[in-house]
Design an enzyme around this catalytic site. Structure first.
Site, short mmCIF file in Angstrom:
data_model
loop_
_atom_site.label_atom_id
_atom_site.label_comp_id
_atom_site.label_asym_id
_atom_site.label_seq_id
_atom_site.Cartn_x
_atom_site.Cartn_y
_atom_site.Cartn_z
N TYR A 196 -47.94 51.15 52.10
CA TYR A 196 -47.82 49.70 52.26
C TYR A 196 -48.23 49.30 53.68
O TYR A 196 -49.05 48.40 53.89
CB TYR A 196 -46.38 49.29 51.97
CG TYR A 196 -46.07 47.83 52.19
CD1 TYR A 196 -46.41 46.87 51.24
CD2 TYR A 196 -45.40 47.41 53.35
CE1 TYR A 196 -46.11 45.53 51.43
CE2 TYR A 196 -45.10 46.07 53.54
CZ TYR A 196 -45.45 45.14 52.59
OH TYR A 196 -45.15 43.81 52.78
N LYS A 221 -51.35 46.89 55.01
CA LYS A 221 -51.03 45.61 55.66
C LYS A 221 -51.54 45.57 57.09
O LYS A 221 -52.02 44.53 57.56
CB LYS A 221 -49.52 45.34 55.61
CG LYS A 221 -49.02 44.99 54.21
CD LYS A 221 -49.64 43.69 53.69
CE LYS A 221 -48.97 43.19 52.43
NZ LYS A 221 -49.53 41.90 51.96
#
Length: 241
Positions: free
Chosen positions: A150, A154
């Site tokens: 993640y 990001k």
């Protein structure tokens, strides 16, 4: 304009906005709000549930390149005041996880490829002086060892914002690019996944949607700005990094 009984009618300037990932939980909230006063096109795998919204469907069995080209073909010469990417997802796991590659592939597709696809569409369809708004993550401003896939995708999205706000970026003249960086959004999925969390510190979707509406129709941060969304005891602050 026009006159009725001596009272001038002001026609509100409607903005034309494309929302990529407009059927997800955040996307649906953004589309529902924006479409009340603006012309909205929703790009996602299903049709928008909001009325008066034009839906363009993508097919997850196709590549991002194929889908993006299909969207551009369908848009023709439509031009937008703003493009918003609301697509994204989350997965946990550290570097030792047996699912690391599966997780990274999943996050790459839903977080980074969606941001790149929305930005590429913006390069072809934004009006001069338009706005491109991507979704980053506050956590990815520093290390994310327990959700490594993640965080990687990001922080790559944050890099995209920085690159697209620099000279020679391939976007129309004077495009402003920014990202909204939530901590935790108050979604059905997050409530199911973390039923014992303190929901007062989660950000309501309509708070984010209202801020995006303000950025599009009123004033927005300088191009290249990453804006963290911090909620404490049901009070949300937008903090520029």
């Amino acid at each position: 304009g026009g006159w009725t009984g001596g009272i001038p009618i002001q026609k509100n300037k409607m903005s034309s906005i494309l929302v990529y990932g407009g059927c997800g939980q955040l996307g649906s909230a953004i589309v529902a709000l924006l479409s009340q006063t603006n012309n909205v096109v929703c790009v996602d795998a299903s049709d928008s549930s909001s009325e008066n919204v034009r839906s363009i469907k993508i097919d997850f069995s196709l590549s991002t390149e194929e889908n993006t080209n299909n969207v551009l073909n369908e848009l023709g010469d439509t031009q937008f005041d703003a493009v918003v990417c609301a697509a994204g997802g989350w997965t946990g796991g550290d570097i030792g996880s047996d699912n690391i590659f599966k997780g990274l592939n999943q996050m790459w597709n839903c977080n980074l490829l969606s941001a790149v696809a929305a930005s590429h569409i913006a390069s072809k369809t934004l009006k001069e002086g338009g706005k491109l708004i991507l979704t980053g993550a506050h956590a990815a401003l520093s290390g994310t060892p327990g959700m490594i896939a993640y965080g990687i995708t990001k922080s790559a999205t944050h890099h995209l914002v920085k690159s697209l706000s620099t000279e020679g970026n391939g976007l129309p003249e004077n495009t402003s690019v920014m990202a909204i960086l939530p901590v935790t959004l108050d979604t059905e999925t997050n409530r199911q996944g973390m039923p014992n969390a303190n929901f007062a510190d989660w950000t309501k979707l309509d708070v984010v949607a209202n801020k995006i509406l303000e950025w599009i129709t009123d004033s927005s941060p300088a191009s290249g700005t990453l804006v963290s969304v911090i909620t404490k005891d049901n009070v949300t602050e937008f903090i520029e990094n």
